[in-house]
Every structure is written in C-alpha cells, then in structure tokens.
Design a protein around this motif. Structure first.
Motif, PDB file in Angstrom:
ATOM      1  N   ALA B  30       9.689  -8.541  16.129  1.00 10.48           N
ATOM      2  CA  ALA B  30       8.290  -8.258  16.412  1.00 10.48           C
ATOM      3  C   ALA B  30       7.456  -8.687  15.220  1.00 10.48           C
ATOM      4  O   ALA B  30       7.876  -8.541  14.075  1.00 10.48           O
ATOM      5  CB  ALA B  30       8.083  -6.777  16.684  1.00 10.48           C
ATOM      6  N   VAL B  31       6.287  -9.248  15.499  1.00  5.84           N
ATOM      7  CA  VAL B  31       5.386  -9.682  14.436  1.00  5.84           C
ATOM      8  C   VAL B  31       4.036  -9.025  14.652  1.00  5.84           C
ATOM      9  O   VAL B  31       3.520  -9.014  15.763  1.00  5.84           O
ATOM     10  CB  VAL B  31       5.230 -11.223  14.440  1.00  5.84           C
ATOM     11  N   ASN B  32       3.492  -8.447  13.591  1.00  7.51           N
ATOM     12  CA  ASN B  32       2.122  -7.959  13.616  1.00  7.51           C
ATOM     13  C   ASN B  32       1.346  -8.736  12.576  1.00  7.51           C
ATOM     14  O   ASN B  32       1.759  -8.797  11.420  1.00  7.51           O
ATOM     15  CB  ASN B  32       2.064  -6.464  13.294  1.00  7.51           C
ATOM     16  N   GLY B  33       0.243  -9.297  12.981  1.00  5.83           N
ATOM     17  CA  GLY B  33      -0.537 -10.005  11.984  1.00  5.83           C
ATOM     18  C   GLY B  33      -1.541 -10.933  12.602  1.00  5.83           C
ATOM     19  O   GLY B  33      -1.435 -11.264  13.770  1.00  5.83           O
ATOM     20  N   PRO B  34      -2.544 -11.372  11.848  1.00  5.62           N
ATOM     21  CA  PRO B  34      -2.855 -10.895  10.506  1.00  5.62           C
ATOM     22  C   PRO B  34      -3.514  -9.521  10.537  1.00  5.62           C
ATOM     23  O   PRO B  34      -4.470  -9.332  11.260  1.00  5.62           O
ATOM     24  CB  PRO B  34      -3.812 -11.950   9.971  1.00  5.62           C
ATOM     25  N   ILE B  35      -2.992  -8.572   9.762  1.00  2.00           N
ATOM     26  CA  ILE B  35      -3.548  -7.226   9.706  1.00  2.00           C
ATOM     27  C   ILE B  35      -3.940  -6.893   8.267  1.00  2.00           C
ATOM     28  O   ILE B  35      -3.730  -7.685   7.357  1.00  2.00           O
ATOM     29  CB  ILE B  35      -2.566  -6.179  10.267  1.00  2.00           C
ATOM     30  N   GLU B  36      -4.503  -5.701   8.112  1.00  5.49           N
ATOM     31  CA  GLU B  36      -4.980  -5.300   6.798  1.00  5.49           C
ATOM     32  C   GLU B  36      -3.794  -5.047   5.877  1.00  5.49           C
ATOM     33  O   GLU B  36      -2.805  -4.455   6.272  1.00  5.49           O
ATOM     34  CB  GLU B  36      -5.821  -4.028   6.941  1.00  5.49           C
ATOM     35  N   VAL B  37      -3.943  -5.488   4.640  1.00  4.37           N
ATOM     36  CA  VAL B  37      -2.846  -5.364   3.684  1.00  4.37           C
ATOM     37  C   VAL B  37      -3.160  -4.240   2.709  1.00  4.37           C
ATOM     38  O   VAL B  37      -4.325  -3.955   2.437  1.00  4.37           O
ATOM     39  CB  VAL B  37      -2.636  -6.715   2.969  1.00  4.37           C
ATOM     40  N   GLN B  38      -2.103  -3.605   2.231  1.00  7.67           N
ATOM     41  CA  GLN B  38      -2.304  -2.569   1.213  1.00  7.67           C
ATOM     42  C   GLN B  38      -2.872  -3.203  -0.042  1.00  7.67           C
ATOM     43  O   GLN B  38      -2.502  -4.307  -0.407  1.00  7.67           O
ATOM     44  CB  GLN B  38      -0.966  -1.930   0.880  1.00  7.67           C
ATOM     45  N   ARG B  39      -3.723  -2.458  -0.713  1.00  5.67           N
ATOM     46  CA  ARG B  39      -4.408  -2.988  -1.897  1.00  5.67           C
ATOM     47  C   ARG B  39      -3.440  -3.601  -2.909  1.00  5.67           C
ATOM     48  O   ARG B  39      -3.655  -4.681  -3.446  1.00  5.67           O
ATOM     49  CB  ARG B  39      -5.188  -1.872  -2.560  1.00  5.67           C
ATOM     50  N   ARG B  40      -2.346  -2.901  -3.180  1.00  4.90           N
ATOM     51  CA  ARG B  40      -1.464  -3.373  -4.259  1.00  4.90           C
ATOM     52  C   ARG B  40      -0.684  -4.625  -3.875  1.00  4.90           C
ATOM     53  O   ARG B  40      -0.187  -5.343  -4.732  1.00  4.90           O
ATOM     54  CB  ARG B  40      -0.520  -2.256  -4.694  1.00  4.90           C
ATOM     55  N   ASP B  41      -0.581  -4.906  -2.551  1.00  9.52           N
ATOM     56  CA  ASP B  41       0.126  -6.119  -2.120  1.00  9.52           C
ATOM     57  C   ASP B  41      -0.830  -7.269  -1.847  1.00  9.52           C
ATOM     58  O   ASP B  41      -0.395  -8.367  -1.503  1.00  9.52           O
ATOM     59  CB  ASP B  41       0.927  -5.836  -0.846  1.00  9.52           C
ATOM     60  N   GLU B  42      -2.123  -6.992  -1.963  1.00 10.90           N
ATOM     61  CA  GLU B  42      -3.100  -8.010  -1.569  1.00 10.90           C
ATOM     62  C   GLU B  42      -3.062  -9.203  -2.521  1.00 10.90           C
ATOM     63  O   GLU B  42      -3.011  -9.042  -3.732  1.00 10.90           O
ATOM     64  CB  GLU B  42      -4.491  -7.374  -1.580  1.00 10.90           C
ATOM     65  N   GLN B  43      -3.087 -10.404  -1.943  1.00  7.23           N
ATOM     66  CA  GLN B  43      -3.153 -11.615  -2.755  1.00  7.23           C
ATOM     67  C   GLN B  43      -4.461 -12.305  -2.431  1.00  7.23           C
ATOM     68  O   GLN B  43      -4.771 -12.498  -1.251  1.00  7.23           O
ATOM     69  CB  GLN B  43      -1.972 -12.538  -2.423  1.00  7.23           C
ATOM     70  N   PRO B  44      -5.254 -12.681  -3.443  1.00  7.67           N
ATOM     71  CA  PRO B  44      -6.589 -13.194  -3.160  1.00  7.67           C
ATOM     72  C   PRO B  44      -6.609 -14.474  -2.321  1.00  7.67           C
ATOM     73  O   PRO B  44      -7.555 -14.716  -1.597  1.00  7.67           O
ATOM     74  CB  PRO B  44      -7.199 -13.407  -4.539  1.00  7.67           C
ATOM     75  N   GLU B  45      -5.582 -15.306  -2.448  1.00 10.70           N
ATOM     76  CA  GLU B  45      -5.662 -16.585  -1.740  1.00 10.70           C
ATOM     77  C   GLU B  45      -4.518 -16.807  -0.764  1.00 10.70           C
ATOM     78  O   GLU B  45      -4.401 -17.884  -0.191  1.00 10.70           O
ATOM     79  CB  GLU B  45      -5.700 -17.729  -2.756  1.00 10.70           C
ATOM     80  N   ASP B  46      -3.677 -15.810  -0.573  1.00  8.84           N
ATOM     81  CA  ASP B  46      -2.526 -15.993   0.304  1.00  8.84           C
ATOM     82  C   ASP B  46      -2.360 -14.792   1.214  1.00  8.84           C
ATOM     83  O   ASP B  46      -2.805 -13.700   0.883  1.00  8.84           O
ATOM     84  CB  ASP B  46      -1.251 -16.130  -0.533  1.00  8.84           C
ATOM     85  N   ALA B  47      -1.684 -15.018   2.301  1.00  5.76           N
ATOM     86  CA  ALA B  47      -1.284 -13.882   3.128  1.00  5.76           C
ATOM     87  C   ALA B  47      -0.005 -13.293   2.546  1.00  5.76           C
ATOM     88  O   ALA B  47       0.812 -14.010   1.977  1.00  5.76           O
ATOM     89  CB  ALA B  47      -1.056 -14.334   4.558  1.00  5.76           C
TER      90      ALA B  47
END
Lengths: 241, 259
Positions: B30-47
């Motif tokens: 199963a794939v969910n996405g694109p969804i909101e990412v947790q702050r600490r895993d967030e990458q400014p230019e990448d998923a």
C-alpha cells in the motif's frame, strides 16, 4: 472505445510523432499532468496511464484515475475548514496533506470589519488560486475580476460523498455530463456540487433524496455506467423516492 | 517462467495498493502519498520516502530493517522526489505468505523475497500515480554448485523454493534490478562466485527483466514480434508489467465504452 489509447509507463519517451503537431492557433506545446520535459527536447512520462493529445489546444497529457488529488490552479474543490489563523482559514483538500490557505477576505462581500465566521469542519466550495510545489495551495471563493462569489462559498446542509477523481473530472467536463442527474433532476429538485478533489456534495432538501442521489452517483462511478444503465438507475431512484 | 498475478488498487483507504502473488510468495503493498511529513523528517527540496516491511508472522526484526534499507535506496532512485518536495511517500509492504520450503533452502531468505518486494512496491507506486523516473524489474538468479568442479552449472532463473531445495547446495544467489532503460539499479549477491559467473548472471537477468536487446531501431509492433519463427519467445518482465498497466487503463476507461 474502438481503439485503445497509447499506453504509457513511467519513463517512456514520447516520440515526436505522437505529440500534437502545433497546427492550431497555439504554437507552444502544453504538457499536462503525467508528462515532464527533459531539456533540450525530450518529453517523458512520469505516471502509468493512457496518453491523450489535443491538436486544437496543442496539449498532451496522461489520463489516469488513481492516486491522491494534486492541486492545480483553477480547479474547483470542496475544502474542509480545519481551523482559523490570523488572516486565513486552514483548509484540507485531502486528508493528511498539509493545509491549504483560504484568506478571510476571499469571500464575496467580506471586509476587514465583517469577516466570515466558519467553524471547523464546515465545507467550502472554492477555486484554487495558486498551487506551487514550494508553497501550500491558496484557495479563493471570489472571482478576482468581478469580486462576485459565482456560486462559490460555504456549503450548507446536505451531505458529502466520495467519488473517484476520474468521475469528478467527468462530472465537471463541459460536455457530456451525467445522464442520471438530468433525468432525476427533471422530477426532484436537488443541489449538487462537484469538487475536483474527488468529493461531491448533495443537498436534496431531505435525507432520503440526498442519500438516494449520492448513492446513485457512487454506483455510476464504481460500475462505470453508460447512458443506458444510468437511465435504468434513474428510474429506480425515482421509483423509491 | 510463470508470470506473477497482480491485483491493483483494491484497498479503499490507501492512495494506491497492489497484491502480488508469485511462486508461493504473496505480498500486499500500500502506498500513501504525497502526504504531510513530520517536521523532523522534512526535506526542503525532496520528498521523504518511508518503507515499512512487515513479516508474515511476528514483528519486524533486523532482517526486515535490512530489506527496508535496500528498498528505500532503490526506490529513491526511481521516484521523482524533486517534484513533490516537503511531502512523504509512505510504502507499506505486508508479506502475506511464503512458500513452505522457504526456510529450508539453505540460501539467504532476505534475498529470495527481495525481487517480489520490489515488484510489489513498484506496482503500488504505479497504482498511487506517484511521479516516477522510470520503471523497475527485478529477478533472482541462483547458481547451484556443479557435480564436477570443471563444468559450470546452468544458473536457475527466478527459481521456486522447491527448485532451490532440490538444487541444494546452491553456491551463490544474485538479485538484480533493472530500470526501464536497462540500467542496473540494485545488485545483491551472496555466496562464492567468480566475476565471469556474475557477469553471466547479470546478462541473463537483464534479458529476463528488459527483454532481448533490439538490434538498432525501435520495435514498433510489440504484439507481433512475440512469435518469431513460430516459437513463442519468453515474455520479459517489462512486457508483463505493460500487461498489468494495460488492464488498469482498460478498467479505468471502461465508462467510455459502457452502455
């Protein structure tokens, strides 16, 4: 469908012969969802689906009906209000995505003195004003040129139904439309609002009508009904109302 | 080789899903996405990509973590993460059943399941319409030890657990994954082997994954080239993948021809 459209997988390069020729008025080629341009002049696909081209508009896109809704400028969507900040409401287009912003002043007749009060979980029919990948999408409920609502705004009463993204596109398409709604609409009055994000809001005045129409639309979506079966379904719906 | 069985987009609440069954291995993805990412895993230019592998029985162990790392690194190279920055693509793979003999084959069991996990993940990503750079096909090759040390034994292509058991002792096994443009994306090997053996296995895997190399020019009609000289060519995994997608597109577009 007599001929199956061209099937594409991610990474397939579209040969120049398959792209629209640019014989129409517009000379620049427009690439829709599912296609990306790799400089200098390669066009490759990014999703699996059927390649669709339009010579008149000089546009090409990949037609697919799965996955999550991605916002595009100009789309009509049904947003759920999640909360209110200083200047805007935070709205959700799909669950678990970062919230879209809907400014308090983007309503018909709203001024700094008379701001609309929307409690969390109210539904708003709005247009996407901007949708860059680096910013959260921005929504608006007014036409920027006239300042009028044009039917956009808060959705009162009624009920929300989920449909596939393809069905939403089909219902919002300029031509075609759904025979079922025409036939049922000739006998009973109801209001239907279609959001591009796979939601449809029905207000039939009473619960029975609302549910019957909502369920019928979902049935048309899941069973991929054509005109004949929609007529039959419409007759069934009317009989039970 | 038997083509794997696939059901696409059958889970209601996930954005994309696939069930894949092949030679005794059955996996739900199963794939969910694109969804909101947790702050600490967030990458400014990448998923951000998150891979969860759940075993058929019990809770995850270091073996699953190792598989997750391999899958993560391979999938990151085919997902166009730049197109959906600051989002999360969550891939969950639940192993549903394994062949009975899987434990007793005497080879590394995390390698035997790897191609199936890769295929399931790709199919679920296709179902979720996540932007991808290219497709991916993967195959397992086992080299059994030959009776005499001078003659090299024929490598087994995508062997079933039963075949592995009968070919015991297996000298080396290799997993290869190729992209749509015939580039090697992943290679995991286990056992003792020479470079020549590896090269032979790699070449064979490429043939299985991407089909025979065409000699100049693009083949136009895929359907007719299948039966040259009356003999049916073995179907490559890429052709199988196209077949799966064709069924998906036909299913999605059936309203156009419905009555």
């Amino acid at each position: 469908m007599a001929t199956l459209a061209t099937l594409v997988l991610p990474g397939d390069e579209i040969p120049h012969g398959a792209l629209p020729k640019g014989t129409g008025k517009k000379k620049t080629l427009t690439l829709g969802p599912g296609l990306r341009h790799i400089p200098p002049n390669t066009v490759a696909t990014t999703v699996a689906g059927a390649l669709a081209t339009d010579d008149k508009k000089n546009a090409a896109l990949v037609d697919y009906n799965s996955g999550r809704y991605l916002p595009f400028v100009g789309d009509l969507v049904i947003a759920t209000v999640n909360g209110s900040a200083a200047e805007n409401f935070n709205c959700l287009l799909t669950p678990n995505t970062s919230p879209a912003t809907l400014p308090h002043l983007a309503f018909e007749g709203a001024t700094k003195k008379t701001r609309p009060q929307l409690p969390p979980n109210s539904l708003v029919y709005c247009r996407i004003a901007s949708a860059g990948r680096d910013l959260p999408p921005e929504l608006t409920c007014v036409d920027p040129s006239t300042g009028k609502g044009e039917g956009l705004g808060l959705l009162k009463s009624g009920m929300l139904f989920h449909i596939s993204l393809g069905m939403a596109r089909r219902m919002l398409a300029a031509k075609g439309g759904i025979t079922l709604l025409d036939l049922v609409g000739a006998k009973v009055g109801f209001e239907v609002t279609v959001g591009r994000n796979g939601l449809v809001h029905i207000d039939g005045g009473n619960v029975k009508t609302t549910l019957a129409i909502g369920r019928a639309i979902q049935e048309v979506d899941q069973g991929a009904f054509g005109d004949e079966r929609q007529k039959k379904l419409a007759a069934d719906v009317l009989k039970n109302l | 080789m038997i083509a794997p069985e696939v059901t696409l987009t059958h889970l209601n609440r996930a954005d994309g899903s696939a069930t894949y069954t092949h030679i005794g291995y059955s996996i739900i993805g199963a794939v969910n996405g694109p969804i909101e990412v947790q702050r600490r895993d967030e990458q400014p230019e990448d998923a951000t990509i998150e891979v969860n592998v759940r075993p058929a029985v019990g809770v995850g162990s270091p073996k699953e973590r190792h598989l997750e790392t391999l899958l993560h690194n391979t999938l990151r190279s085919i997902i166009l993460t730049r197109l959906i920055p600051r989002t999360l693509v969550q891939i969950t793979l639940q192993i549903r059943s394994l062949p009975e003999e899987d434990d007793s084959t005497g080879v590394n069991t995390s390698l035997t399941i790897l191609p199936h996990l890769l295929h399931t993940a790709l199919l679920a990503l296709l179902s979720a319409s996540i932007p991808l750079r290219t497709i991916l096909t993967s195959v397992l090759i086992a080299v059994p030890s030959s009776a005499s040390p001078n003659t090299s034994s024929t490598p087994l292509l995508s062997p079933t657990a039963n075949e592995l058991l009968r070919a015991k002792p297996v000298r080396s096994i290799h997993v290869f994954a190729f992209s749509g443009d015939r580039k090697l994306l992943l290679n995991e090997s286990d056992g003792t082997f020479s470079y020549a053996e590896w090269a032979e296995a790699c070449e064979k895997a490429e043939e299985v994954c991407c089909g025979e190399e065409e000699e100049g020019g693009v083949k136009l009609d895929e359907g007719e080239s299948m039966e040259l000289d009356g003999q049916v060519q073995e179907e490559s995994l890429e052709k199988w993948l196209r077949g799966v997608v064709r069924r998906k597109v036909e299913w999605e577009q059936r309203w156009k021809s419905a009555t």
